[in-house]
Write a protein that holds these residues in place. Structure first.
Motif, short mmCIF file in Angstrom:
data_model
loop_
_atom_site.label_atom_id
_atom_site.label_comp_id
_atom_site.label_asym_id
_atom_site.label_seq_id
_atom_site.Cartn_x
_atom_site.Cartn_y
_atom_site.Cartn_z
N SER A 23 -22.41 -46.35 -43.59
CA SER A 23 -22.10 -44.94 -43.38
C SER A 23 -20.60 -44.73 -43.49
N ALA A 24 -20.19 -43.49 -43.61
CA ALA A 24 -18.76 -43.19 -43.64
C ALA A 24 -18.08 -43.65 -42.36
N ALA A 25 -18.73 -43.46 -41.22
CA ALA A 25 -18.14 -43.89 -39.94
C ALA A 25 -17.95 -45.40 -39.91
N GLU A 26 -18.94 -46.14 -40.37
CA GLU A 26 -18.83 -47.60 -40.40
C GLU A 26 -17.75 -48.03 -41.39
N ASN A 111 -22.56 -50.35 -50.44
CA ASN A 111 -22.34 -49.02 -50.98
C ASN A 111 -21.98 -48.06 -49.84
N LEU A 112 -21.00 -47.21 -50.08
CA LEU A 112 -20.64 -46.16 -49.12
C LEU A 112 -21.64 -45.01 -49.30
N ALA A 113 -22.57 -44.89 -48.38
CA ALA A 113 -23.60 -43.84 -48.45
C ALA A 113 -22.93 -42.47 -48.44
N GLY A 114 -23.24 -41.66 -49.42
CA GLY A 114 -22.66 -40.32 -49.50
C GLY A 114 -21.32 -40.26 -50.19
N GLY A 115 -20.80 -41.41 -50.58
CA GLY A 115 -19.56 -41.47 -51.35
C GLY A 115 -18.34 -40.90 -50.65
N ASP A 121 -15.92 -35.73 -45.25
CA ASP A 121 -16.62 -34.94 -44.22
C ASP A 121 -16.50 -35.60 -42.84
N ALA A 122 -16.39 -36.93 -42.81
CA ALA A 122 -16.27 -37.65 -41.54
C ALA A 122 -14.82 -37.75 -41.07
#
Length: 141
Positions: A23-26, A111-115, A121-122
């Motif tokens: 995820s972006a946070a990770e 892979n960075l989910a959501g790019g 956005d995060a």
């Protein structure tokens, strides 16, 4: 119109079953000099217009297998099988395919989910392409 034997969405779904995603946070938690190399696989016009994750290495999807292959005449020093990578594009579609291919080649990659859109956005930082500090991204890892 003729029907396709397989669609892009089918290939994408199959690739997603084989790869790791973060995820972006990770990804933000892992970002930094001791973290993985962030690999931006968008086209050069996209990275120049939209910026990059700080320290990211840019390698367009079009030549990725050659740049990642140490035996290739086109090998890029940004690619080292001993490093970890987080791959991204705009929303995670192209990077899913690249992540799957580099995984097949033996790379430790997610892979960075959501790019980069999910990253932004995060609250993740984005810098102009010219300020990405590419050399630091390659040599510090």
């Amino acid at each position: 119109m003729n029907e396709l034997d397989r669609t892009a969405d089918e290939f994408l779904a199959e690739a997603r079953k084989r790869i790791d995603e973060v995820s972006a946070a990770e990804a933000m938690d892992r970002h930094g000099p001791d973290g993985p190399v962030f690999l931006d696989v968008r086209d050069e016009t996209e990275v120049r217009e939209d910026g990059v994750i700080p320290g990211a290495v840019h390698a367009s999807r079009s030549m990725i297998e050659f740049e990642a292959d140490p035996t290739s005449d086109y090998h890029s020093p940004a690619f080292c099988p001993d490093k970890q990578y987080v791959c991204y594009c705009v929303v995670g579609l192209r990077s899913t395919f690249v992540t799957d291919r580099l995984r097949e080649m033996g790379y430790d990659i997610a892979n960075l989910a959501g790019g980069i859109e999910a990253w932004r956005d995060a609250g993740g930082p984005v810098v102009p392409y010219e300020n990405r500090d590419r050399e630091a991204a390659v040599t510090e890892r």
